[in-house]
Design a protein around this motif. Structure first.
Motif, PDB file in Angstrom:
ATOM      1  N   GLU A 161      -4.533   2.907  -7.779  1.00 16.21           N
ATOM      2  CA  GLU A 161      -4.363   1.806  -8.726  1.00 16.21           C
ATOM      3  C   GLU A 161      -3.669   2.311  -9.998  1.00 16.21           C
ATOM      4  OE1 GLU A 161      -7.106   0.994  -5.638  1.00 16.21           O
ATOM      5  OE2 GLU A 161      -7.196   2.622  -7.113  1.00 16.21           O
ATOM      6  N   GLN A 198      -8.630   4.886   2.501  1.00 19.26           N
ATOM      7  CA  GLN A 198      -9.337   3.606   2.432  1.00 19.26           C
ATOM      8  C   GLN A 198     -10.350   3.435   3.563  1.00 19.26           C
ATOM      9  OE1 GLN A 198      -6.938  -0.139   2.763  1.00 19.26           O
ATOM     10  NE2 GLN A 198      -7.301  -0.257   0.561  1.00 19.26           N
ATOM     11  N   THR A 205      -2.786  -3.517   1.345  1.00 19.81           N
ATOM     12  CA  THR A 205      -2.608  -2.621   0.198  1.00 19.81           C
ATOM     13  C   THR A 205      -1.165  -2.145   0.101  1.00 19.81           C
ATOM     14  OG1 THR A 205      -4.904  -1.868   0.330  1.00 19.81           O
ATOM     15  CG2 THR A 205      -3.354  -0.446  -0.844  1.00 19.81           C
ATOM     16  N   VAL A 244      -7.510   5.882  -2.776  1.00 22.91           N
ATOM     17  CA  VAL A 244      -7.300   4.427  -2.729  1.00 22.91           C
ATOM     18  C   VAL A 244      -8.650   3.713  -2.719  1.00 22.91           C
ATOM     19  CG1 VAL A 244      -6.220   2.523  -1.472  1.00 22.91           C
ATOM     20  CG2 VAL A 244      -5.199   4.822  -1.394  1.00 22.91           C
TER      21      VAL A 244
END
Length: 449
Positions: free
Chosen positions: A177, A215, A242, A312
Protein backbone atom coordinates in the motif's frame (compact mmCIF):
# COMPACT_ATOMS: atom_id res chain seq x y z
CA UNK A 1 24.91 -35.95 -17.74
CA UNK A 2 26.05 -38.72 -20.00
CA UNK A 3 26.32 -42.42 -19.33
CA UNK A 4 29.77 -43.21 -17.93
CA UNK A 5 31.36 -46.65 -17.64
CA UNK A 6 32.95 -45.86 -14.31
CA UNK A 7 33.78 -43.06 -11.93
CA UNK A 8 37.45 -43.61 -12.72
CA UNK A 9 36.92 -43.06 -16.44
CA UNK A 10 34.93 -39.91 -15.74
CA UNK A 11 37.62 -38.50 -13.49
CA UNK A 12 40.50 -39.20 -15.85
CA UNK A 13 38.69 -37.27 -18.59
CA UNK A 14 37.44 -34.41 -16.48
CA UNK A 15 40.04 -33.48 -13.89
CA UNK A 16 40.37 -30.03 -15.38
CA UNK A 17 36.73 -29.24 -14.72
CA UNK A 18 36.99 -29.83 -10.98
CA UNK A 19 39.57 -27.20 -10.14
CA UNK A 20 37.99 -26.06 -6.91
CA UNK A 21 36.99 -29.32 -5.25
CA UNK A 22 37.95 -32.88 -4.53
CA UNK A 23 37.42 -35.34 -7.35
CA UNK A 24 35.02 -38.27 -7.13
CA UNK A 25 37.98 -40.60 -7.70
CA UNK A 26 39.13 -40.28 -4.14
CA UNK A 27 42.12 -38.11 -5.04
CA UNK A 28 42.93 -34.63 -3.77
CA UNK A 29 41.96 -31.27 -5.26
CA UNK A 30 42.70 -30.70 -8.91
CA UNK A 31 45.04 -27.82 -9.68
CA UNK A 32 43.46 -24.99 -11.64
CA UNK A 33 44.91 -24.51 -15.09
CA UNK A 34 46.86 -27.75 -15.12
CA UNK A 35 46.41 -30.86 -17.23
CA UNK A 36 46.32 -31.65 -20.93
CA UNK A 37 42.93 -30.25 -21.92
CA UNK A 38 41.22 -33.53 -22.75
CA UNK A 39 38.44 -31.90 -24.79
CA UNK A 40 40.63 -30.05 -27.31
CA UNK A 41 39.18 -30.29 -30.80
CA UNK A 42 35.62 -30.90 -29.57
CA UNK A 43 32.73 -28.44 -29.89
CA UNK A 44 29.97 -28.05 -27.31
CA UNK A 45 26.61 -26.69 -28.52
CA UNK A 46 24.60 -24.88 -25.84
CA UNK A 47 21.12 -23.37 -26.21
CA UNK A 48 19.31 -20.98 -23.90
CA UNK A 49 16.93 -18.04 -23.72
CA UNK A 50 19.60 -15.42 -23.13
CA UNK A 51 20.34 -12.60 -25.52
CA UNK A 52 21.99 -9.19 -25.26
CA UNK A 53 23.87 -8.52 -22.03
CA UNK A 54 22.96 -11.89 -20.51
CA UNK A 55 24.27 -13.80 -23.53
CA UNK A 56 27.44 -11.72 -23.47
CA UNK A 57 28.01 -12.49 -19.80
CA UNK A 58 27.24 -16.20 -20.20
CA UNK A 59 29.89 -16.25 -22.91
CA UNK A 60 32.41 -15.52 -20.15
CA UNK A 61 31.42 -18.82 -18.55
CA UNK A 62 31.74 -20.63 -21.87
CA UNK A 63 35.15 -19.04 -22.41
CA UNK A 64 36.28 -20.16 -18.96
CA UNK A 65 35.21 -23.70 -19.86
CA UNK A 66 37.20 -23.48 -23.10
CA UNK A 67 40.25 -22.23 -21.24
CA UNK A 68 40.01 -25.09 -18.77
CA UNK A 69 39.17 -27.99 -21.09
CA UNK A 70 40.13 -26.95 -24.62
CA UNK A 71 36.60 -27.50 -25.92
CA UNK A 72 35.14 -24.92 -28.28
CA UNK A 73 31.61 -23.70 -27.64
CA UNK A 74 28.68 -22.44 -29.69
CA UNK A 75 25.66 -20.72 -28.13
CA UNK A 76 22.21 -20.48 -29.70
CA UNK A 77 19.58 -18.12 -28.31
CA UNK A 78 16.16 -19.80 -28.40
CA UNK A 79 14.04 -16.86 -27.34
CA UNK A 80 11.24 -17.51 -24.84
CA UNK A 81 9.80 -20.61 -26.55
CA UNK A 82 12.52 -22.99 -25.38
CA UNK A 83 10.44 -26.16 -25.53
CA UNK A 84 9.24 -25.49 -29.08
CA UNK A 85 12.68 -24.60 -30.42
CA UNK A 86 14.44 -27.52 -28.75
CA UNK A 87 11.73 -29.96 -29.83
CA UNK A 88 12.12 -28.81 -33.44
CA UNK A 89 15.89 -29.20 -33.27
CA UNK A 90 15.57 -32.72 -31.89
CA UNK A 91 13.11 -33.68 -34.64
CA UNK A 92 15.46 -32.19 -37.24
CA UNK A 93 18.44 -34.17 -35.96
CA UNK A 94 20.20 -31.02 -34.83
CA UNK A 95 19.83 -31.19 -31.06
CA UNK A 96 22.11 -29.04 -28.91
CA UNK A 97 24.24 -30.82 -26.34
CA UNK A 98 23.17 -28.68 -23.38
CA UNK A 99 20.08 -26.54 -22.85
CA UNK A 100 19.78 -23.88 -20.17
CA UNK A 101 16.15 -24.42 -19.18
CA UNK A 102 14.40 -21.44 -17.52
CA UNK A 103 11.33 -23.25 -16.20
CA UNK A 104 10.86 -26.22 -13.89
CA UNK A 105 7.83 -27.20 -15.95
CA UNK A 106 9.91 -27.35 -19.13
CA UNK A 107 12.59 -29.42 -17.39
CA UNK A 108 9.92 -31.89 -16.29
CA UNK A 109 8.45 -31.94 -19.78
CA UNK A 110 11.86 -32.72 -21.30
CA UNK A 111 12.38 -35.54 -18.78
CA UNK A 112 8.93 -37.00 -19.45
CA UNK A 113 9.67 -36.88 -23.20
CA UNK A 114 12.79 -38.99 -22.46
CA UNK A 115 14.98 -36.27 -23.94
CA UNK A 116 17.36 -35.97 -20.99
CA UNK A 117 20.29 -37.87 -19.49
CA UNK A 118 20.55 -37.91 -15.66
CA UNK A 119 23.42 -36.01 -14.12
CA UNK A 120 26.65 -37.82 -13.33
CA UNK A 121 27.54 -38.96 -9.79
CA UNK A 122 30.22 -36.24 -9.64
CA UNK A 123 27.69 -33.51 -10.40
CA UNK A 124 25.16 -34.96 -7.95
CA UNK A 125 27.87 -34.97 -5.29
CA UNK A 126 28.62 -31.30 -5.95
CA UNK A 127 24.93 -30.38 -5.78
CA UNK A 128 24.51 -32.24 -2.48
CA UNK A 129 27.52 -30.45 -1.01
CA UNK A 130 27.08 -26.96 -2.43
CA UNK A 131 23.33 -26.30 -2.81
CA UNK A 132 20.30 -26.04 -0.55
CA UNK A 133 18.09 -29.13 -0.99
CA UNK A 134 15.34 -27.11 -2.70
CA UNK A 135 17.52 -26.69 -5.81
CA UNK A 136 18.04 -30.43 -6.10
CA UNK A 137 14.29 -30.95 -5.67
CA UNK A 138 13.45 -28.57 -8.53
CA UNK A 139 16.05 -30.21 -10.77
CA UNK A 140 14.79 -33.74 -10.17
CA UNK A 141 12.08 -35.82 -11.81
CA UNK A 142 11.03 -39.19 -10.37
CA UNK A 143 13.98 -39.20 -8.02
CA UNK A 144 16.61 -38.58 -10.70
CA UNK A 145 18.57 -35.34 -10.93
CA UNK A 146 18.39 -33.96 -14.47
CA UNK A 147 18.92 -30.23 -13.99
CA UNK A 148 21.78 -28.26 -12.45
CA UNK A 149 20.64 -24.80 -11.36
CA UNK A 150 23.48 -22.56 -12.46
CA UNK A 151 21.81 -19.14 -12.51
CA UNK A 152 19.27 -18.13 -9.92
CA UNK A 153 17.10 -15.06 -9.68
CA UNK A 154 15.79 -13.11 -6.73
CA UNK A 155 12.40 -12.12 -8.09
CA UNK A 156 11.21 -10.07 -5.15
CA UNK A 157 13.03 -6.83 -5.88
CA UNK A 158 11.67 -3.48 -7.05
CA UNK A 159 14.24 -1.25 -8.74
CA UNK A 160 14.02 2.52 -8.65
CA UNK A 161 15.73 5.73 -9.67
CA UNK A 162 17.05 7.57 -6.58
CA UNK A 163 16.63 10.83 -8.49
CA UNK A 164 12.94 10.10 -9.11
CA UNK A 165 12.35 9.29 -5.44
CA UNK A 166 14.20 12.41 -4.32
CA UNK A 167 12.19 14.56 -6.74
CA UNK A 168 8.95 13.07 -5.38
CA UNK A 169 10.08 13.29 -1.76
CA UNK A 170 9.54 9.59 -1.03
CA UNK A 171 11.59 6.79 0.51
CA UNK A 172 11.54 3.03 -0.21
CA UNK A 173 8.20 1.64 1.04
CA UNK A 174 7.69 -1.18 3.53
CA UNK A 175 4.21 -2.30 2.41
CA UNK A 176 2.45 -2.72 -0.92
CA UNK A 177 0.00 0.00 0.00
CA UNK A 178 2.90 2.36 0.78
CA UNK A 179 4.44 1.45 -2.58
CA UNK A 180 1.31 2.55 -4.43
CA UNK A 181 1.26 5.80 -2.44
CA UNK A 182 4.92 6.38 -3.30
CA UNK A 183 4.03 5.67 -6.91
CA UNK A 184 1.31 8.32 -6.83
CA UNK A 185 3.83 10.82 -5.45
CA UNK A 186 6.30 9.97 -8.21
CA UNK A 187 3.54 10.39 -10.80
CA UNK A 188 2.47 13.71 -9.28
CA UNK A 189 6.07 14.92 -9.60
CA UNK A 190 5.86 14.44 -13.36
CA UNK A 191 7.13 10.91 -14.01
CA UNK A 192 4.91 7.80 -14.27
CA UNK A 193 5.59 5.45 -11.36
CA UNK A 194 6.11 2.05 -13.00
CA UNK A 195 7.52 0.75 -16.25
CA UNK A 196 5.65 -2.52 -16.87
CA UNK A 197 7.02 -4.97 -19.42
CA UNK A 198 3.66 -6.20 -20.65
CA UNK A 199 5.00 -7.36 -24.01
CA UNK A 200 6.79 -10.15 -22.13
CA UNK A 201 4.04 -12.11 -20.39
CA UNK A 202 6.42 -13.71 -17.92
CA UNK A 203 6.93 -10.39 -16.14
CA UNK A 204 3.19 -10.25 -15.45
CA UNK A 205 3.25 -13.71 -13.89
CA UNK A 206 5.99 -12.45 -11.57
CA UNK A 207 3.82 -9.53 -10.47
CA UNK A 208 0.97 -11.92 -9.71
CA UNK A 209 3.16 -14.44 -7.86
CA UNK A 210 4.65 -11.92 -5.45
CA UNK A 211 1.23 -10.54 -4.61
CA UNK A 212 -0.26 -14.02 -4.30
CA UNK A 213 2.52 -15.41 -2.08
CA UNK A 214 2.26 -12.48 0.32
CA UNK A 215 -1.52 -12.25 0.31
CA UNK A 216 -2.52 -15.93 0.24
CA UNK A 217 0.50 -17.44 2.01
CA UNK A 218 2.98 -20.20 1.13
CA UNK A 219 0.62 -23.16 1.61
CA UNK A 220 -1.89 -21.83 -0.92
CA UNK A 221 1.00 -20.85 -3.20
CA UNK A 222 2.29 -24.43 -3.23
CA UNK A 223 -1.20 -25.80 -3.85
CA UNK A 224 -1.83 -23.47 -6.77
CA UNK A 225 1.61 -24.18 -8.21
CA UNK A 226 0.74 -27.90 -8.29
CA UNK A 227 -2.81 -27.11 -9.47
CA UNK A 228 -4.22 -28.79 -6.37
CA UNK A 229 -6.63 -25.87 -6.08
CA UNK A 230 -8.32 -24.19 -9.00
CA UNK A 231 -7.43 -20.82 -10.42
CA UNK A 232 -11.00 -19.81 -9.60
CA UNK A 233 -10.16 -20.08 -5.88
CA UNK A 234 -11.13 -16.86 -4.04
CA UNK A 235 -7.47 -16.25 -3.16
CA UNK A 236 -6.63 -16.02 -6.87
CA UNK A 237 -9.47 -13.60 -7.57
CA UNK A 238 -8.35 -11.49 -4.62
CA UNK A 239 -4.75 -11.32 -5.87
CA UNK A 240 -5.91 -10.43 -9.38
CA UNK A 241 -8.10 -7.71 -7.91
CA UNK A 242 -5.07 -6.29 -6.09
CA UNK A 243 -2.98 -6.42 -9.25
CA UNK A 244 -5.81 -5.00 -11.34
CA UNK A 245 -5.97 -1.87 -9.19
CA UNK A 246 -2.41 -1.09 -10.29
CA UNK A 247 -2.89 -2.08 -13.92
CA UNK A 248 -6.00 0.08 -14.29
CA UNK A 249 -4.36 3.24 -12.96
CA UNK A 250 -2.98 5.04 -16.01
CA UNK A 251 -1.11 7.53 -13.81
CA UNK A 252 0.96 4.73 -12.31
CA UNK A 253 1.98 2.96 -15.51
CA UNK A 254 4.21 4.52 -18.14
CA UNK A 255 2.21 4.73 -21.35
CA UNK A 256 -0.87 3.21 -19.71
CA UNK A 257 -1.96 -0.31 -20.59
CA UNK A 258 -1.26 0.19 -24.28
CA UNK A 259 2.25 1.44 -23.62
CA UNK A 260 2.95 -1.39 -21.19
CA UNK A 261 1.84 -4.02 -23.70
CA UNK A 262 4.31 -2.56 -26.20
CA UNK A 263 7.22 -2.65 -23.73
CA UNK A 264 9.50 -5.67 -23.45
CA UNK A 265 11.63 -6.40 -20.40
CA UNK A 266 14.83 -4.62 -21.53
CA UNK A 267 12.65 -1.71 -22.62
CA UNK A 268 11.10 -1.47 -19.16
CA UNK A 269 14.56 -1.16 -17.61
CA UNK A 270 15.45 1.51 -20.17
CA UNK A 271 12.36 3.52 -19.23
CA UNK A 272 13.76 3.87 -15.71
CA UNK A 273 17.52 3.84 -16.20
CA UNK A 274 17.96 4.89 -19.83
CA UNK A 275 19.08 8.33 -21.06
CA UNK A 276 15.50 9.68 -21.18
CA UNK A 277 13.64 8.35 -18.11
CA UNK A 278 9.95 7.62 -18.56
CA UNK A 279 9.26 5.99 -15.17
CA UNK A 280 10.58 5.95 -11.63
CA UNK A 281 10.37 2.21 -10.85
CA UNK A 282 10.51 -1.15 -12.54
CA UNK A 283 9.58 -4.37 -10.80
CA UNK A 284 11.62 -7.41 -11.74
CA UNK A 285 14.37 -9.65 -10.47
CA UNK A 286 17.95 -8.92 -9.52
CA UNK A 287 18.90 -9.26 -13.20
CA UNK A 288 17.62 -5.72 -13.75
CA UNK A 289 21.00 -4.66 -12.37
CA UNK A 290 22.88 -6.30 -15.23
CA UNK A 291 20.97 -4.34 -17.88
CA UNK A 292 21.10 -1.06 -15.96
CA UNK A 293 24.85 -1.46 -15.58
CA UNK A 294 25.87 -2.94 -18.93
CA UNK A 295 23.52 -1.10 -21.28
CA UNK A 296 23.03 2.21 -19.51
CA UNK A 297 26.19 2.63 -17.47
CA UNK A 298 24.43 2.91 -14.13
CA UNK A 299 26.37 2.34 -10.93
CA UNK A 300 24.40 -0.20 -8.94
CA UNK A 301 23.69 0.99 -5.43
CA UNK A 302 24.03 4.64 -6.42
CA UNK A 303 22.28 5.35 -9.76
CA UNK A 304 20.09 2.24 -9.51
CA UNK A 305 18.78 0.86 -6.25
CA UNK A 306 16.17 -1.64 -5.13
CA UNK A 307 13.87 -2.36 -2.22
CA UNK A 308 12.33 -5.75 -1.39
CA UNK A 309 8.90 -6.40 -2.90
CA UNK A 310 6.75 -5.23 0.00
CA UNK A 311 4.25 -7.20 2.05
CA UNK A 312 0.67 -7.10 0.75
CA UNK A 313 -2.37 -6.57 2.96
CA UNK A 314 -0.74 -7.60 6.21
CA UNK A 315 0.98 -10.69 4.81
CA UNK A 316 4.68 -11.44 4.93
CA UNK A 317 7.09 -9.98 2.40
CA UNK A 318 7.44 -12.52 -0.43
CA UNK A 319 10.66 -14.21 -1.53
CA UNK A 320 10.11 -15.60 -5.01
CA UNK A 321 12.98 -17.11 -6.94
CA UNK A 322 13.62 -18.47 -10.38
CA UNK A 323 16.52 -20.04 -12.13
CA UNK A 324 18.08 -21.54 -15.23
CA UNK A 325 18.97 -25.23 -15.06
CA UNK A 326 21.50 -26.87 -17.34
CA UNK A 327 20.33 -30.18 -18.81
CA UNK A 328 21.98 -32.58 -21.23
CA UNK A 329 20.01 -33.87 -24.22
CA UNK A 330 20.38 -37.53 -25.10
CA UNK A 331 20.33 -36.63 -28.79
CA UNK A 332 23.22 -34.19 -28.49
CA UNK A 333 26.25 -35.19 -30.52
CA UNK A 334 28.88 -34.48 -27.86
CA UNK A 335 27.88 -36.15 -24.63
CA UNK A 336 31.43 -36.17 -23.26
CA UNK A 337 31.81 -32.39 -23.54
CA UNK A 338 28.27 -31.88 -22.26
CA UNK A 339 28.98 -33.91 -19.14
CA UNK A 340 32.21 -32.04 -18.58
CA UNK A 341 30.37 -28.74 -18.89
CA UNK A 342 27.75 -29.70 -16.31
CA UNK A 343 30.45 -30.77 -13.87
CA UNK A 344 32.19 -27.44 -14.48
CA UNK A 345 28.97 -25.48 -13.91
CA UNK A 346 28.64 -27.12 -10.49
CA UNK A 347 31.85 -25.44 -9.32
CA UNK A 348 32.13 -21.97 -7.73
CA UNK A 349 34.72 -21.18 -10.42
CA UNK A 350 32.08 -21.28 -13.15
CA UNK A 351 29.72 -19.03 -11.20
CA UNK A 352 32.51 -16.55 -10.50
CA UNK A 353 33.02 -16.07 -14.24
CA UNK A 354 29.62 -14.30 -14.43
CA UNK A 355 29.18 -13.02 -10.88
CA UNK A 356 31.39 -9.95 -11.24
CA UNK A 357 29.58 -8.76 -14.37
CA UNK A 358 26.19 -8.44 -12.62
CA UNK A 359 22.69 -9.59 -13.49
CA UNK A 360 23.52 -12.96 -11.98
CA UNK A 361 23.06 -14.85 -8.73
CA UNK A 362 24.38 -18.31 -7.97
CA UNK A 363 22.56 -20.78 -5.71
CA UNK A 364 25.99 -22.34 -5.05
CA UNK A 365 26.72 -21.77 -1.36
CA UNK A 366 30.46 -22.17 -1.95
CA UNK A 367 30.73 -19.11 -4.18
CA UNK A 368 32.54 -16.39 -2.24
CA UNK A 369 30.30 -13.32 -1.99
CA UNK A 370 33.37 -11.24 -2.80
CA UNK A 371 33.08 -12.56 -6.38
CA UNK A 372 30.09 -10.26 -6.97
CA UNK A 373 30.93 -6.90 -8.46
CA UNK A 374 29.12 -4.62 -6.02
CA UNK A 375 27.51 -4.47 -2.60
CA UNK A 376 23.98 -4.62 -4.01
CA UNK A 377 24.65 -7.93 -5.72
CA UNK A 378 26.29 -9.26 -2.60
CA UNK A 379 23.22 -8.23 -0.60
CA UNK A 380 20.77 -9.98 -2.91
CA UNK A 381 22.98 -13.07 -3.18
CA UNK A 382 23.31 -13.30 0.59
CA UNK A 383 19.53 -12.96 0.93
CA UNK A 384 18.88 -15.74 -1.57
CA UNK A 385 21.36 -18.14 0.03
CA UNK A 386 20.06 -17.32 3.52
CA UNK A 387 16.48 -18.09 2.44
CA UNK A 388 17.52 -21.72 1.94
CA UNK A 389 14.49 -23.96 1.50
CA UNK A 390 12.01 -21.24 2.51
CA UNK A 391 12.19 -19.52 -0.86
CA UNK A 392 9.30 -20.26 -3.24
CA UNK A 393 10.18 -20.99 -6.85
CA UNK A 394 8.49 -19.00 -9.59
CA UNK A 395 5.01 -20.52 -9.94
CA UNK A 396 4.67 -20.22 -13.71
CA UNK A 397 8.08 -21.84 -14.11
CA UNK A 398 6.77 -24.88 -12.23
CA UNK A 399 3.77 -25.23 -14.54
CA UNK A 400 3.64 -27.23 -17.78
CA UNK A 401 5.13 -25.12 -20.55
CA UNK A 402 1.80 -24.90 -22.40
CA UNK A 403 0.37 -23.01 -19.43
CA UNK A 404 3.24 -21.21 -17.74
CA UNK A 405 6.03 -20.92 -20.27
CA UNK A 406 4.83 -20.27 -23.81
CA UNK A 407 4.71 -16.89 -25.50
CA UNK A 408 1.24 -15.98 -26.71
CA UNK A 409 -0.48 -18.78 -24.81
CA UNK A 410 -1.65 -19.84 -21.36
CA UNK A 411 -0.92 -17.69 -18.34
CA UNK A 412 1.37 -15.31 -20.23
CA UNK A 413 -1.32 -14.35 -22.74
CA UNK A 414 -4.18 -14.32 -20.25
CA UNK A 415 -2.36 -11.91 -17.95
CA UNK A 416 -1.57 -9.74 -20.95
CA UNK A 417 -5.30 -9.73 -21.69
CA UNK A 418 -5.90 -8.81 -18.05
CA UNK A 419 -3.43 -5.93 -18.29
CA UNK A 420 -5.27 -4.72 -21.40
CA UNK A 421 -8.61 -4.83 -19.55
CA UNK A 422 -8.31 -5.45 -15.79
CA UNK A 423 -11.96 -4.87 -14.96
CA UNK A 424 -13.06 -8.47 -14.37
CA UNK A 425 -10.65 -10.49 -12.18
CA UNK A 426 -13.16 -13.33 -11.80
CA UNK A 427 -13.40 -13.79 -15.57
CA UNK A 428 -9.60 -13.84 -15.85
CA UNK A 429 -9.43 -16.42 -13.06
CA UNK A 430 -11.93 -18.61 -14.94
CA UNK A 431 -9.91 -18.31 -18.15
CA UNK A 432 -6.72 -19.21 -16.28
CA UNK A 433 -8.40 -22.28 -14.80
CA UNK A 434 -9.64 -23.42 -18.21
CA UNK A 435 -6.12 -23.14 -19.63
CA UNK A 436 -4.54 -24.84 -16.62
CA UNK A 437 -7.01 -27.73 -16.75
CA UNK A 438 -5.92 -28.46 -20.33
CA UNK A 439 -2.19 -28.20 -19.60
CA UNK A 440 -1.76 -30.09 -16.34
CA UNK A 441 -1.77 -33.90 -16.37
CA UNK A 442 -5.32 -35.17 -15.77
CA UNK A 443 -6.49 -31.60 -15.31
CA UNK A 444 -4.68 -31.25 -11.97
CA UNK A 445 -7.11 -29.72 -9.51
CA UNK A 446 -9.99 -32.07 -10.15
CA UNK A 447 -12.85 -30.94 -8.01
CA UNK A 448 -10.68 -29.22 -5.41
CA UNK A 449 -10.81 -25.55 -4.50
Amino acid sequence: MTRRRSVLARCSALTLTLALGATACGGGPVAAGGGSKELSGQTLNVAGVWSGAEQKNFQKVLDAFTEKTGAKTQFTSTGDNVSTVVGSKIEGGNAPDVVMVPQVGVLRQFAEEKWLTPLSPATVKSVDANYAPVWKEYGSVDGKLYGLYFKAAHKSTVWYSPDAFEQAGVTPPKTYEEMLKAGQAVSDSGLPAFAVAGEDGWTLTDWFENIYLSQAGPEKYDQLARHEIKWTDPTVVKALTTLGALFSDKKLIAGGQKGALATDFPGSVEKVFGPEPEAGMVYEGDFVAGIAKDQFGKKIGEDARFFPFPAVAGGKAPVVSGGDAAVVLKDGKNQKAAMAFLEFLATPEAAAAWAEAGGFLSPNKKLDLAAYGDDTLRETAKSLIAAGDSVRFDMSDQAPAAFGGTKGAGEWKLLQDFLRDPKDPAATAAALEAAAAKAYPSGGAGGKG
